[in-house]
Design a protein around this motif. Structure first.
Motif, PDB file in Angstrom:
ATOM      1  N   THR A 154     -19.428  33.718  -7.464  1.00  0.00           N
ATOM      2  CA  THR A 154     -19.964  32.625  -6.659  1.00  0.00           C
ATOM      3  C   THR A 154     -21.449  32.834  -6.424  1.00  0.00           C
ATOM      4  N   GLN A 155     -22.232  31.797  -6.658  1.00  0.00           N
ATOM      5  CA  GLN A 155     -23.656  31.842  -6.353  1.00  0.00           C
ATOM      6  C   GLN A 155     -23.807  31.932  -4.837  1.00  0.00           C
ATOM      7  N   HIS A 156     -24.492  32.987  -4.370  1.00  0.00           N
ATOM      8  CA  HIS A 156     -24.521  33.250  -2.933  1.00  0.00           C
ATOM      9  C   HIS A 156     -25.259  32.161  -2.158  1.00  0.00           C
ATOM     10  N   MET A 157     -26.137  31.409  -2.809  1.00  0.00           N
ATOM     11  CA  MET A 157     -26.813  30.317  -2.112  1.00  0.00           C
ATOM     12  C   MET A 157     -25.841  29.200  -1.767  1.00  0.00           C
ATOM     13  N   ALA A 158     -24.734  29.130  -2.497  1.00  0.00           N
ATOM     14  CA  ALA A 158     -23.780  28.040  -2.279  1.00  0.00           C
ATOM     15  C   ALA A 158     -22.835  28.311  -1.121  1.00  0.00           C
ATOM     16  N   SER A 159     -22.444  29.568  -0.928  1.00  0.00           N
ATOM     17  CA  SER A 159     -21.463  29.862   0.108  1.00  0.00           C
ATOM     18  C   SER A 159     -21.466  31.349   0.437  1.00  0.00           C
ATOM     19  N   ASP A 160     -21.095  31.652   1.683  1.00  0.00           N
ATOM     20  CA  ASP A 160     -20.912  33.050   2.052  1.00  0.00           C
ATOM     21  C   ASP A 160     -19.455  33.448   1.807  1.00  0.00           C
ATOM     22  N   GLY A 161     -19.120  34.677   2.162  1.00  0.00           N
ATOM     23  CA  GLY A 161     -17.781  35.180   1.883  1.00  0.00           C
ATOM     24  C   GLY A 161     -16.684  34.402   2.589  1.00  0.00           C
ATOM     25  N   ARG A 162     -16.920  34.013   3.839  1.00  0.00           N
ATOM     26  CA  ARG A 162     -15.893  33.276   4.572  1.00  0.00           C
ATOM     27  C   ARG A 162     -15.676  31.897   3.960  1.00  0.00           C
ATOM     28  N   GLY A 163     -16.762  31.260   3.545  1.00  0.00           N
ATOM     29  CA  GLY A 163     -16.631  29.948   2.924  1.00  0.00           C
ATOM     30  C   GLY A 163     -15.840  30.017   1.630  1.00  0.00           C
ATOM     31  N   VAL A 164     -16.105  31.044   0.821  1.00  0.00           N
ATOM     32  CA  VAL A 164     -15.347  31.225  -0.426  1.00  0.00           C
ATOM     33  C   VAL A 164     -13.875  31.476  -0.122  1.00  0.00           C
ATOM     34  N   SER A 165     -13.594  32.256   0.931  1.00  0.00           N
ATOM     35  CA  SER A 165     -12.211  32.529   1.313  1.00  0.00           C
ATOM     36  C   SER A 165     -11.481  31.239   1.690  1.00  0.00           C
ATOM     37  N   HIS A 166     -12.133  30.361   2.454  1.00  0.00           N
ATOM     38  CA  HIS A 166     -11.513  29.084   2.818  1.00  0.00           C
ATOM     39  C   HIS A 166     -11.242  28.240   1.561  1.00  0.00           C
ATOM     40  N   PHE A 167     -12.195  28.255   0.627  1.00  0.00           N
ATOM     41  CA  PHE A 167     -12.017  27.488  -0.605  1.00  0.00           C
ATOM     42  C   PHE A 167     -10.825  28.012  -1.409  1.00  0.00           C
ATOM     43  N   LEU A 168     -10.713  29.324  -1.540  1.00  0.00           N
ATOM     44  CA  LEU A 168      -9.609  29.908  -2.299  1.00  0.00           C
ATOM     45  C   LEU A 168      -8.265  29.632  -1.631  1.00  0.00           C
ATOM     46  N   ASN A 169      -8.229  29.682  -0.304  1.00  0.00           N
ATOM     47  CA  ASN A 169      -6.980  29.385   0.406  1.00  0.00           C
ATOM     48  C   ASN A 169      -6.553  27.937   0.185  1.00  0.00           C
ATOM     49  N   THR A 170      -7.528  27.033   0.169  1.00  0.00           N
ATOM     50  CA  THR A 170      -7.221  25.624  -0.079  1.00  0.00           C
ATOM     51  C   THR A 170      -6.688  25.439  -1.493  1.00  0.00           C
ATOM     52  N   TRP A 171      -7.347  26.078  -2.466  1.00  0.00           N
ATOM     53  CA  TRP A 171      -6.908  25.999  -3.859  1.00  0.00           C
ATOM     54  C   TRP A 171      -5.485  26.538  -4.012  1.00  0.00           C
ATOM     55  N   ALA A 172      -5.223  27.697  -3.402  1.00  0.00           N
ATOM     56  CA  ALA A 172      -3.909  28.330  -3.520  1.00  0.00           C
ATOM     57  C   ALA A 172      -2.826  27.466  -2.876  1.00  0.00           C
ATOM     58  N   ALA A 173      -3.131  26.880  -1.718  1.00  0.00           N
ATOM     59  CA  ALA A 173      -2.137  26.050  -1.036  1.00  0.00           C
ATOM     60  C   ALA A 173      -1.758  24.839  -1.881  1.00  0.00           C
ATOM     61  N   ILE A 174      -2.741  24.214  -2.519  1.00  0.00           N
ATOM     62  CA  ILE A 174      -2.456  23.062  -3.371  1.00  0.00           C
ATOM     63  C   ILE A 174      -1.653  23.490  -4.598  1.00  0.00           C
ATOM     64  N   ALA A 175      -2.005  24.650  -5.178  1.00  0.00           N
ATOM     65  CA  ALA A 175      -1.286  25.139  -6.367  1.00  0.00           C
ATOM     66  C   ALA A 175       0.179  25.429  -6.049  1.00  0.00           C
ATOM     67  N   ARG A 176       0.471  25.852  -4.811  1.00  0.00           N
ATOM     68  CA  ARG A 176       1.856  26.129  -4.413  1.00  0.00           C
ATOM     69  C   ARG A 176       2.611  24.855  -4.082  1.00  0.00           C
TER      70      ARG A 176
END
Length: 243
Positions: A154-176
């Protein structure tokens, strides 16, 4: 261990998203445009591996990018000021599928290393063939033992670690299949101008808890609160033992 790339494509949001530029604060600009934060997530074989179907992952990723649409944009430069900014173009994120010639156990103790990063995480060169700088690059690697690795850059200018974590959780929830679950997860906060410095800077007119002795003087005016008198503190001396 040899890793073979099976496919490489751009995954765009599943719906039309706003087209605009996103201002970046001075905190965002602490990192160069070539700096990506690598993350490796490893999943051992289990009976719940259906979510790692490439079709399911790409479809879920496309839906997750709708609320997180700036991640599908590109890092560009404002032509008038030369300041980096995110152009919300909806072009998508890089998605790579790969197959590893060995098992998860062949990686040893999984200590972070440059070799492991090059093997499991896309590099800036992988996204260099697209207009602008790609903000998110993903690689799903399947091992012979049935384990799966998700490598994220992830390009750090786009998001910090917490933001990436929220994005991954959203992706995973939809995939399930949990679309309702994904709707309850935190949404990205995009109002970055809240971090914009005042111009001109505003004087701070509060008494600092740590530095109450004196106030800043701008010209001849002090910014100490009205009625505040500078306290005199006694000097404390100490002597160091001789060697």
């Amino acid at each position: 261990m040899e890793v073979e790339v099976l496919e490489s494509s751009m995954v765009a949001p599943s719906e039309l998203t706003p087209k605009h530029t996103l201002w970046l604060s001075n905190l965002d600009l602490q990192f160069p445009s070539t700096h990506y934060t690598p993350v490796v997530l490893l999943y051992r074989p289990s009976s719940r591996m259906a979510s790692f179907s490439l079709d399911i992952m790409k479809a879920a990723l496309s839906k997750a990018l709708v609320p997180y649409y700036p991640l599908a944009g590109r890092l560009t430069v404002d032509g008038s000021t030369g300041r980096p900014e995110i152009s919300c173009t909806g072009d998508g994120v890089l998605f790579v599928a790969a197959h590893a010639g060995g098992t998860l156990g062949d990686l040893g103790d999984l200590a972070p290393s440059e070799v492991l990063r090059r093997m499991l995480v896309p590099s800036a060169a992988d996204g260099s063939g697209h207009a602008g700088v790609v903000l998110v690059m993903l690689q799903v690697t399947f091992f012979r033992c049935g384990a799966v690795c998700l490598g994220i850059a992830t390009q750090h200018m786009a998001s910090d670690g917490r933001g990436v974590s929220h994005f991954l959780n959203t992706w995973a929830a939809i995939a399930r299949g949990g679309v309702d679950e994904a709707a309850t997860l935190p949404r990205p906060f995009l109002d970055r101008p809240l971090l914009r410095a005042r111009s001109p800077p505003a004087a701070v007119r509060i008494e600092h808890a740590k530095y109450p002795r004196r106030g800043l003087r701008l010209g001849s005016a002090s910014i100490l609160p009205q009625g505040h008198h500078e306290a005199r503190r006694p000097y404390v001396s100490c002597s160091l033992p001789r060697r």
